[in-house]
Structure formats: structure tokens, C-alpha cells
Design a protein around this motif. Structure first.
Motif, PDB file in Angstrom:
ATOM      1  N   LEU A 140      14.707  -1.969   5.652  1.00  0.00           N
ATOM      2  CA  LEU A 140      14.171  -1.064   6.667  1.00  0.00           C
ATOM      3  C   LEU A 140      13.833  -1.798   7.964  1.00  0.00           C
ATOM      4  N   GLY A 141      14.031  -3.113   7.961  1.00  0.00           N
ATOM      5  CA  GLY A 141      13.770  -3.885   9.166  1.00  0.00           C
ATOM      6  C   GLY A 141      12.343  -4.386   9.283  1.00  0.00           C
ATOM      7  N   VAL A 142      11.560  -4.293   8.180  1.00  0.00           N
ATOM      8  CA  VAL A 142      10.178  -4.773   8.218  1.00  0.00           C
ATOM      9  C   VAL A 142      10.186  -6.288   8.405  1.00  0.00           C
ATOM     10  N   GLU A 143       9.320  -6.788   9.287  1.00  0.00           N
ATOM     11  CA  GLU A 143       9.332  -8.213   9.575  1.00  0.00           C
ATOM     12  C   GLU A 143       8.838  -9.025   8.373  1.00  0.00           C
ATOM     13  N   GLU A 144       9.316 -10.257   8.293  1.00  0.00           N
ATOM     14  CA  GLU A 144       9.055 -11.091   7.127  1.00  0.00           C
ATOM     15  C   GLU A 144       7.576 -11.424   6.971  1.00  0.00           C
ATOM     16  N   ARG A 145       6.853 -11.549   8.081  1.00  0.00           N
ATOM     17  CA  ARG A 145       5.424 -11.858   7.967  1.00  0.00           C
ATOM     18  C   ARG A 145       4.681 -10.768   7.215  1.00  0.00           C
ATOM     19  N   TYR A 146       5.026  -9.511   7.500  1.00  0.00           N
ATOM     20  CA  TYR A 146       4.373  -8.412   6.785  1.00  0.00           C
ATOM     21  C   TYR A 146       4.801  -8.391   5.321  1.00  0.00           C
ATOM     22  N   ILE A 147       6.090  -8.636   5.071  1.00  0.00           N
ATOM     23  CA  ILE A 147       6.577  -8.640   3.696  1.00  0.00           C
ATOM     24  C   ILE A 147       5.877  -9.717   2.883  1.00  0.00           C
ATOM     25  N   GLU A 148       5.656 -10.879   3.490  1.00  0.00           N
ATOM     26  CA  GLU A 148       4.956 -11.955   2.780  1.00  0.00           C
ATOM     27  C   GLU A 148       3.531 -11.540   2.442  1.00  0.00           C
ATOM     28  N   MET A 149       2.889 -10.832   3.349  1.00  0.00           N
ATOM     29  CA  MET A 149       1.542 -10.354   3.093  1.00  0.00           C
ATOM     30  C   MET A 149       1.533  -9.334   1.955  1.00  0.00           C
ATOM     31  N   GLU A 150       2.488  -8.425   1.981  1.00  0.00           N
ATOM     32  CA  GLU A 150       2.568  -7.424   0.920  1.00  0.00           C
ATOM     33  C   GLU A 150       2.948  -8.078  -0.410  1.00  0.00           C
ATOM     34  N   ARG A 151       3.836  -9.078  -0.347  1.00  0.00           N
ATOM     35  CA  ARG A 151       4.202  -9.814  -1.565  1.00  0.00           C
ATOM     36  C   ARG A 151       2.973 -10.428  -2.227  1.00  0.00           C
ATOM     37  N   ASP A 152       2.121 -11.046  -1.421  1.00  0.00           N
ATOM     38  CA  ASP A 152       0.921 -11.676  -1.977  1.00  0.00           C
ATOM     39  C   ASP A 152      -0.001 -10.640  -2.617  1.00  0.00           C
ATOM     40  N   ALA A 153      -0.075  -9.462  -2.008  1.00  0.00           N
ATOM     41  CA  ALA A 153      -0.892  -8.394  -2.586  1.00  0.00           C
ATOM     42  C   ALA A 153      -0.321  -7.949  -3.922  1.00  0.00           C
ATOM     43  N   TRP A 154       1.016  -7.838  -4.000  1.00  0.00           N
ATOM     44  CA  TRP A 154       1.644  -7.436  -5.259  1.00  0.00           C
ATOM     45  C   TRP A 154       1.468  -8.487  -6.342  1.00  0.00           C
ATOM     46  N   ILE A 155       1.420  -9.760  -5.947  1.00  0.00           N
ATOM     47  CA  ILE A 155       1.171 -10.814  -6.937  1.00  0.00           C
ATOM     48  C   ILE A 155      -0.190 -10.596  -7.586  1.00  0.00           C
ATOM     49  N   MET A 156      -1.190 -10.286  -6.765  1.00  0.00           N
ATOM     50  CA  MET A 156      -2.531 -10.041  -7.306  1.00  0.00           C
ATOM     51  C   MET A 156      -2.556  -8.781  -8.166  1.00  0.00           C
ATOM     52  N   ILE A 157      -1.856  -7.733  -7.709  1.00  0.00           N
ATOM     53  CA  ILE A 157      -1.832  -6.478  -8.460  1.00  0.00           C
ATOM     54  C   ILE A 157      -1.138  -6.672  -9.805  1.00  0.00           C
ATOM     55  N   ALA A 158       0.003  -7.390  -9.798  1.00  0.00           N
ATOM     56  CA  ALA A 158       0.748  -7.613 -11.036  1.00  0.00           C
ATOM     57  C   ALA A 158      -0.081  -8.392 -12.044  1.00  0.00           C
ATOM     58  N   ALA A 159      -0.930  -9.290 -11.548  1.00  0.00           N
ATOM     59  CA  ALA A 159      -1.784 -10.059 -12.451  1.00  0.00           C
ATOM     60  C   ALA A 159      -2.914  -9.198 -13.012  1.00  0.00           C
ATOM     61  N   GLN A 160      -3.386  -8.227 -12.228  1.00  0.00           N
ATOM     62  CA  GLN A 160      -4.495  -7.388 -12.657  1.00  0.00           C
ATOM     63  C   GLN A 160      -4.060  -6.279 -13.611  1.00  0.00           C
ATOM     64  N   VAL A 161      -2.959  -5.608 -13.298  1.00  0.00           N
ATOM     65  CA  VAL A 161      -2.505  -4.470 -14.123  1.00  0.00           C
ATOM     66  C   VAL A 161      -1.011  -4.617 -14.429  1.00  0.00           C
ATOM     67  N   PRO A 162      -0.621  -5.657 -15.171  1.00  0.00           N
ATOM     68  CA  PRO A 162       0.812  -5.880 -15.441  1.00  0.00           C
ATOM     69  C   PRO A 162       1.469  -4.700 -16.145  1.00  0.00           C
ATOM     70  N   HIS A 163       0.682  -3.952 -16.935  1.00  0.00           N
ATOM     71  CA  HIS A 163       1.241  -2.817 -17.683  1.00  0.00           C
ATOM     72  C   HIS A 163       1.518  -1.612 -16.788  1.00  0.00           C
ATOM     73  N   LEU A 164       0.968  -1.616 -15.573  1.00  0.00           N
ATOM     74  CA  LEU A 164       1.151  -0.474 -14.671  1.00  0.00           C
ATOM     75  C   LEU A 164       2.105  -0.758 -13.525  1.00  0.00           C
ATOM     76  N   ILE A 165       2.492  -2.016 -13.363  1.00  0.00           N
ATOM     77  CA  ILE A 165       3.194  -2.403 -12.141  1.00  0.00           C
ATOM     78  C   ILE A 165       4.509  -1.658 -11.953  1.00  0.00           C
ATOM     79  N   ASP A 166       5.297  -1.483 -13.004  1.00  0.00           N
ATOM     80  CA  ASP A 166       6.588  -0.796 -12.848  1.00  0.00           C
ATOM     81  C   ASP A 166       6.386   0.674 -12.475  1.00  0.00           C
ATOM     82  N   PHE A 167       5.345   1.302 -13.045  1.00  0.00           N
ATOM     83  CA  PHE A 167       5.051   2.699 -12.701  1.00  0.00           C
ATOM     84  C   PHE A 167       4.643   2.813 -11.237  1.00  0.00           C
TER      85      PHE A 167
END
Length: 263
Positions: free
Chosen positions: A125-152
């Protein structure tokens, strides 16, 4: 009678290996002769060859002694047991190699494939890499907290990307992290986010999210600290009666501001 160098040569090992086998008790160390030298007989050559053969076959040195002392039936049983252990270790190492291969791409560090695919879609979608890196880090924390919900959760995020408003929102994330708080586009972003919040409430998609309050504040702070514009968007939304970024909440009427905070 053989010197240690000759013994090692006959068995095809190094002198250092012979000394190590002495140290761990696999190969008896002979007494010194009258000249002060240690000499070896043919039996030592045979035992050293057997030790080297077992070790070279992958038998752990800690188990070589029991195989040397075992009779034919016990020897066969022990070999099968060692083979079973080695096959389990091979599977573990193969799994490690697969994980390392995934990690080499960077995005797979602590992230499931579903999240990686979602981040790639944002790039499309053309989102800049700096924002994607920030969102990636948030998803890392989320995946660690609720691994059973991440795919949903990710499946819902993909559905949201089918909404033109969500696509339009992400279109702003091209340099948005550098916007000052008074940039007029900040209000446009707040308008879009509010429409998305209204739809989420109408669809019953707000409420329990599996996160504790402290974790929600941590995720929100990641967004707020990313730029002045992001902080301003949340301030505008709160003035309109909304609170939160990770967890959508309506602000009680007595907490609403009468004016927007100064830029």
C-alpha cells in the motif's frame, strides 16, 4: 612396545585425543617405565581403535564405555537407544535450521507467518518502512502476549484493509511520522479513525481483547511517542468522546474537553 605417538598413529587419532581418552577414563594410562616413558601394548591399540570407531560413528563419549563393556545383545540394545537419541537430536537441529532460515529474512524474528504477510501487504500500500517497523515491533509484543489469538486478529486486520477508509488511512503513513501537530492532515486522519471506530462499535468488535491494562497503555504509548501528529490525533479523538488506540473506549461525558488542546 609403543610410544604415545606410535599408538596414536596406529589408531588414526592424534596424541591429543589419546591424552583426552586417558583423562576421561576411556583408555587406561600405563605406568612409566624405568626410563620415565609410558609405553603401550597391542591391547591398547585395539581398544583405542574401538573407541575411535564408536566416537566417529557419532556415539557420545559419555556412552562409549558402556558399549565397550557390553556383550553382543546389550551392545545391540545400546546402539539402538543411541540411534533413537541421535534421530531426536537431528529433528531438533533440523527445526533449528528451519527457524534460522526464517529469521534470515528479518521479519520472522518472533513473528508468525500471518503477521509477516500482513506487513508485506502494508508495504504494497506504500506505507513507509519506518511505520512498518513500528507496527512490526507492536505485533512482536502482541504475539508474545496472546499467541493463540494472533492469527484471528490478523485475519480481522486483513478484512479491515478491504475497507476504503482503512486503505485511505494507511495512505497517510507516507511521511506522517514527521508531521507537526498542527498539520491539517492530522484532522483528516482523526476523521477517518473516528469513522472506523464508529463502525467497530456498531459491529460489536470492541471490548475484551485479552490484554491487561498495562499492556494496552504500552502499545498506545508506542503510537503516541512515534510523532507529534499521532499524539494530536488521539487528543482530537478524546475531545470527540473517544479514548485509546489499541482498545477503543467511549470517554465519559464529564471528561470531555470543551476545546482542543493547543498545538
Amino acid at each position: 612396545m609403543l610410544t604415545i605417538s606410535q599408538l596414536a598413529a596406529y589408531a588414526g587419532v592424534t596424541v591429543r585425543a589419546v591424552r583426552h581418552y586417558h583423562q576421561i577414563g576411556l583408555l587406561p594410562e600405563p605406568e612409566r617405565d624405568r626410563s620415565g616413558y609410558r609405553t603401550y601394548e597391542a591391547a591398547a591399540v585395539v581398544r583405542l581403535i574401538r573407541i575411535h570407531t564408536l566416537a566417529d560413528a557419532g556415539v557420545p563419549l559419555a556412552r562409549v564405555q558402556e558399549l565397550l563393556d557390553a556383550g553382543p545383545e546389550k551392545f545391540a540394545d545400546n546402539v539402538q537407544e543411541i540411534d533413537k537419541d541421535l534421530r531426536a537430536e537431528i529433528r531438533r537441529l533440523q527445526g533449528t535450521r528451519r527457524r534460522l532460515a526464517r529469521l534470515s529474512s528479518g521479519e520472522h524474528l518472533a513473528l508468525p507467518q500471518s503477521v509477516v504477510d500482513y506487513l508485506d501487504r502494508l508495504r504494497g500500500l506504500g506505507v513507509e518502512e519506518r511505520y512498518i517497523e513500528m507496527e512490526r515491533d507492536a505485533w512482536i509484543m502482541i504475539a508474545a502476549q496472546v499467541p493463540h489469538l494472533i492469527d484471528f486478529v490478523i485475519a480481522k486486520k486483513h478484512e479491515q484493509l478491504d475497507d476504503p477508509d482503512m486503505v485511505n488511512l494507511y495512505s497517510f503513513f507516507r511521511g506522517a511520522l514527521d508531521w507537526p501537530a498542527d498539520d491539517p492532515r492530522v484532522v483528516e486522519v482523526a476523521d477517518i479513525v473516528e469513522r472506523l471506530m464508529i463502525r467497530a462499535v456498531a459491529a460489536g468488535e470492541v471490548g475484551a481483547d485479552g490484554f491487561d491494562d498495562q499492556f494496552v497503555r504500552l502499545l498506545d504509548s508506542t503510537m503516541v511517542e512515534s510523532s507529534q501528529g499521532a499524539e494530536r490525533v488521539l487528543a482530537i479523538l478524546e475531545e470527540r468522546g473517544w479514548r485509546g488506540w489499541t482498545r477503543i473506549e467511549r470517554v465519559p461525558a464529564d471528561r470531555l474537553n470543551t476545546e482542543l488542546p493547543p498545538s
